[in-house]
Design a protein around this motif. Structure first.
Motif, PDB file in Angstrom:
ATOM      1  N   GLU A  58      31.625  36.902  34.567  1.00  0.00           N
ATOM      2  CA  GLU A  58      32.395  37.451  33.577  1.00  0.00           C
ATOM      3  C   GLU A  58      33.780  36.870  33.354  1.00  0.00           C
ATOM      4  O   GLU A  58      34.273  36.960  31.995  1.00  0.00           O
ATOM      5  N   ASN A  59      34.276  36.374  34.329  1.00  0.00           N
ATOM      6  CA  ASN A  59      35.761  35.639  33.899  1.00  0.00           C
ATOM      7  C   ASN A  59      35.486  34.311  33.236  1.00  0.00           C
ATOM      8  O   ASN A  59      36.234  33.981  32.406  1.00  0.00           O
ATOM      9  N   ILE A  60      34.438  33.601  33.568  1.00  0.00           N
ATOM     10  CA  ILE A  60      33.859  32.457  32.840  1.00  0.00           C
ATOM     11  C   ILE A  60      33.849  32.682  31.506  1.00  0.00           C
ATOM     12  O   ILE A  60      34.413  31.713  30.677  1.00  0.00           O
ATOM     13  N   PHE A  61      33.260  33.782  31.090  1.00  0.00           N
ATOM     14  CA  PHE A  61      32.881  33.887  29.641  1.00  0.00           C
ATOM     15  C   PHE A  61      33.714  35.066  29.273  1.00  0.00           C
ATOM     16  O   PHE A  61      33.295  35.524  27.838  1.00  0.00           O
ATOM     17  N   LEU A  62      34.686  35.239  29.753  1.00  0.00           N
ATOM     18  CA  LEU A  62      35.549  36.314  29.036  1.00  0.00           C
ATOM     19  C   LEU A  62      36.301  35.973  27.654  1.00  0.00           C
ATOM     20  O   LEU A  62      36.443  35.019  27.472  1.00  0.00           O
ATOM     21  N   GLY A  63      35.834  36.916  26.785  1.00  0.00           N
ATOM     22  CA  GLY A  63      35.970  36.924  25.223  1.00  0.00           C
ATOM     23  C   GLY A  63      35.036  36.042  24.565  1.00  0.00           C
ATOM     24  O   GLY A  63      35.212  35.909  23.462  1.00  0.00           O
ATOM     25  N   ARG A  64      34.129  35.658  25.308  1.00  0.00           N
ATOM     26  CA  ARG A  64      32.958  35.052  24.510  1.00  0.00           C
ATOM     27  C   ARG A  64      31.612  35.149  25.261  1.00  0.00           C
ATOM     28  O   ARG A  64      30.757  34.255  25.630  1.00  0.00           O
ATOM     29  N   GLU A  65      31.494  36.601  25.398  1.00  0.00           N
ATOM     30  CA  GLU A  65      30.425  36.857  26.425  1.00  0.00           C
ATOM     31  C   GLU A  65      28.961  36.815  25.670  1.00  0.00           C
ATOM     32  O   GLU A  65      28.840  36.786  24.350  1.00  0.00           O
ATOM     33  N   ARG A  66      27.997  36.378  26.400  1.00  0.00           N
ATOM     34  CA  ARG A  66      26.742  36.133  26.022  1.00  0.00           C
ATOM     35  C   ARG A  66      25.969  37.736  25.785  1.00  0.00           C
ATOM     36  O   ARG A  66      26.218  38.518  26.531  1.00  0.00           O
ATOM     37  N   ARG A  67      25.345  37.760  24.651  1.00  0.00           N
ATOM     38  CA  ARG A  67      24.942  39.107  23.867  1.00  0.00           C
ATOM     39  C   ARG A  67      23.485  38.829  23.716  1.00  0.00           C
ATOM     40  O   ARG A  67      22.787  37.737  23.088  1.00  0.00           O
ATOM     41  N   LYS A  68      22.663  40.064  23.728  1.00  0.00           N
ATOM     42  CA  LYS A  68      21.410  40.104  23.276  1.00  0.00           C
ATOM     43  C   LYS A  68      21.365  41.292  22.868  1.00  0.00           C
ATOM     44  O   LYS A  68      21.222  42.470  23.550  1.00  0.00           O
ATOM     45  N   GLY A  69      20.769  41.494  21.649  1.00  0.00           N
ATOM     46  CA  GLY A  69      20.660  43.013  21.041  1.00  0.00           C
ATOM     47  C   GLY A  69      21.698  43.898  20.977  1.00  0.00           C
ATOM     48  O   GLY A  69      21.706  44.700  20.782  1.00  0.00           O
ATOM     49  N   SER A 129      33.446  25.264  31.552  1.00  0.00           N
ATOM     50  CA  SER A 129      32.485  25.734  30.310  1.00  0.00           C
ATOM     51  C   SER A 129      32.566  25.638  28.971  1.00  0.00           C
ATOM     52  O   SER A 129      31.694  25.966  28.192  1.00  0.00           O
ATOM     53  N   PHE A 130      33.897  25.517  28.759  1.00  0.00           N
ATOM     54  CA  PHE A 130      34.433  24.886  27.330  1.00  0.00           C
ATOM     55  C   PHE A 130      34.027  23.647  27.069  1.00  0.00           C
ATOM     56  O   PHE A 130      34.437  23.174  25.744  1.00  0.00           O
ATOM     57  N   GLN A 131      33.508  23.022  27.943  1.00  0.00           N
ATOM     58  CA  GLN A 131      33.425  21.518  27.553  1.00  0.00           C
ATOM     59  C   GLN A 131      34.528  20.920  27.305  1.00  0.00           C
ATOM     60  O   GLN A 131      34.608  19.921  26.204  1.00  0.00           O
ATOM     61  N   ALA A 132      35.616  21.024  27.936  1.00  0.00           N
ATOM     62  CA  ALA A 132      37.095  20.576  27.789  1.00  0.00           C
ATOM     63  C   ALA A 132      36.922  19.102  27.691  1.00  0.00           C
ATOM     64  O   ALA A 132      36.367  18.318  28.931  1.00  0.00           O
ATOM     65  N   LYS A 133      37.753  18.261  27.029  1.00  0.00           N
ATOM     66  CA  LYS A 133      37.834  16.877  27.230  1.00  0.00           C
ATOM     67  C   LYS A 133      39.185  16.520  27.665  1.00  0.00           C
ATOM     68  O   LYS A 133      39.398  15.372  28.017  1.00  0.00           O
ATOM     69  N   ASN A 141      45.258  33.343  35.721  1.00  0.00           N
ATOM     70  CA  ASN A 141      44.859  34.540  34.675  1.00  0.00           C
ATOM     71  C   ASN A 141      43.592  34.892  34.912  1.00  0.00           C
ATOM     72  O   ASN A 141      42.764  34.668  34.137  1.00  0.00           O
ATOM     73  N   MET A 142      43.401  35.656  35.984  1.00  0.00           N
ATOM     74  CA  MET A 142      41.912  36.182  36.303  1.00  0.00           C
ATOM     75  C   MET A 142      42.028  37.739  35.845  1.00  0.00           C
ATOM     76  O   MET A 142      43.152  38.410  36.461  1.00  0.00           O
ATOM     77  N   CYS A 143      40.811  38.174  35.594  1.00  0.00           N
ATOM     78  CA  CYS A 143      40.556  39.873  35.812  1.00  0.00           C
ATOM     79  C   CYS A 143      39.874  40.171  37.205  1.00  0.00           C
ATOM     80  O   CYS A 143      38.757  39.901  37.334  1.00  0.00           O
ATOM     81  N   GLY A 144      40.938  40.639  38.045  1.00  0.00           N
ATOM     82  CA  GLY A 144      40.354  40.592  39.141  1.00  0.00           C
ATOM     83  C   GLY A 144      39.232  41.871  39.564  1.00  0.00           C
ATOM     84  O   GLY A 144      38.386  41.531  40.411  1.00  0.00           O
ATOM     85  N   HIS A 145      39.031  42.546  38.619  1.00  0.00           N
ATOM     86  CA  HIS A 145      37.777  43.590  38.623  1.00  0.00           C
ATOM     87  C   HIS A 145      36.551  43.164  38.132  1.00  0.00           C
ATOM     88  O   HIS A 145      35.537  43.831  38.445  1.00  0.00           O
ATOM     89  N   LEU A 146      36.667  41.884  37.481  1.00  0.00           N
ATOM     90  CA  LEU A 146      35.250  41.583  36.819  1.00  0.00           C
ATOM     91  C   LEU A 146      34.634  40.442  38.089  1.00  0.00           C
ATOM     92  O   LEU A 146      35.461  40.002  38.791  1.00  0.00           O
ATOM     93  N   SER A 147      33.723  39.959  37.470  1.00  0.00           N
ATOM     94  CA  SER A 147      32.895  39.028  38.306  1.00  0.00           C
ATOM     95  C   SER A 147      33.267  37.616  37.865  1.00  0.00           C
ATOM     96  O   SER A 147      33.906  37.318  36.879  1.00  0.00           O
TER      97      SER A 147
END
Length: 218
Positions: free
Chosen positions: A99-110, A157-161, A90-96
């Motif tokens: 961007e796939n690792i953090f899809l839906g919880r993107e890091r933001r600044k300003g 990255s979700f720190q899955a257990k 379940n990957m978004c092929g056009h993204l890096s």
């Protein structure tokens, strides 16, 4: 191996009146790799989808880290530390990769997406797994095996257990399988519980601690 982190007792599930799970009990310990085996239609995926919140059970109890759980949604399961890596990626092929690792919880600044922060964190995760992969690489340009490793990095990255791997070696070469086994051993050593679904019985001796077999929903 640690204490049980998943305890499912007397789980039943029916679709259109047909029972696909019949009084099933299942346990997973911290720091173990448990193989879940059985033919197609045996009920393996249904049981895992109940654990990961995709389906709700008809009856039975479900304890997670010793605490009894009601019906979960996928979002709730993820927040509790459960990740499932499907055979159909379940990957978004056009993204890096980042961007796939953090899809839906993107890091933001300003208020804007902070790609440099995401790239740096993704690089740290990839290196921790021993993966030689650029966080800026476009996922669609990677082989299927590479995309599968990105899925694993996302789960980490979700720190899955609890990580459920559905036929994880089906698209991998022998070298890539060795990389996967190395990552699994690392996660196990860190206390992660892994459910390993596979039809390749010859793999089990290399990676699995314990086996549960399902047949006709039992």
């Amino acid at each position: 191996m640690g204490d049980y982190i998943v305890e499912m007792e007397h789980i039943t599930k029916a679709f259109s009146g047909v029972k696909v799970l019949k009084d099933v009990s299942f346990r997973l310990r911290a720091g173990e790799v448990l193989a879940l085996l059985g033919e197609n239609g045996a009920g393996k995926s249904t049981l895992m989808k109940i654990m990961s919140g995709v389906y709700t059970r008809d009856s039975g109890t479900f304890r997670l880290f010793g605490k009894e759980q009601g019906d979960l949604t996928p979002k709730m399961a993820k927040s509790l530390g459960i990740e499932i890596i499907h055979q159909e990626l379940n990957m978004c092929g056009h993204l890096s990769v980042a961007e796939n690792i953090f899809l839906g919880r993107e890091r933001r600044k300003g208020g804007l997406i902070d790609k440099s922060a995401m790239n740096a964190e993704a690089e740290r995760i990839l290196k921790s797994l021993g993966l030689d992969m650029e966080p800026t690489a476009v996922v669609g340009d990677l082989p299927v095996s590479g995309q599968q490793l990105v899925e694993i990095a996302r789960a980490v990255s979700f720190q899955a257990k609890i990580i459920i791997m559905d036929e994880p070696t089906s698209a991998l070469t022998d070298k890539e399988i060795e990389d996967l086994f190395r990552i699994i051993r690392k996660l196990r050593a860190e206390g992660c519980g892994i459910v390993y679904i596979s039809h390749r019985l010859d793999e089990l001796q290399h990676i699995v601690d314990r086996v549960t077999v399902m047949r006709d929903g039992e």
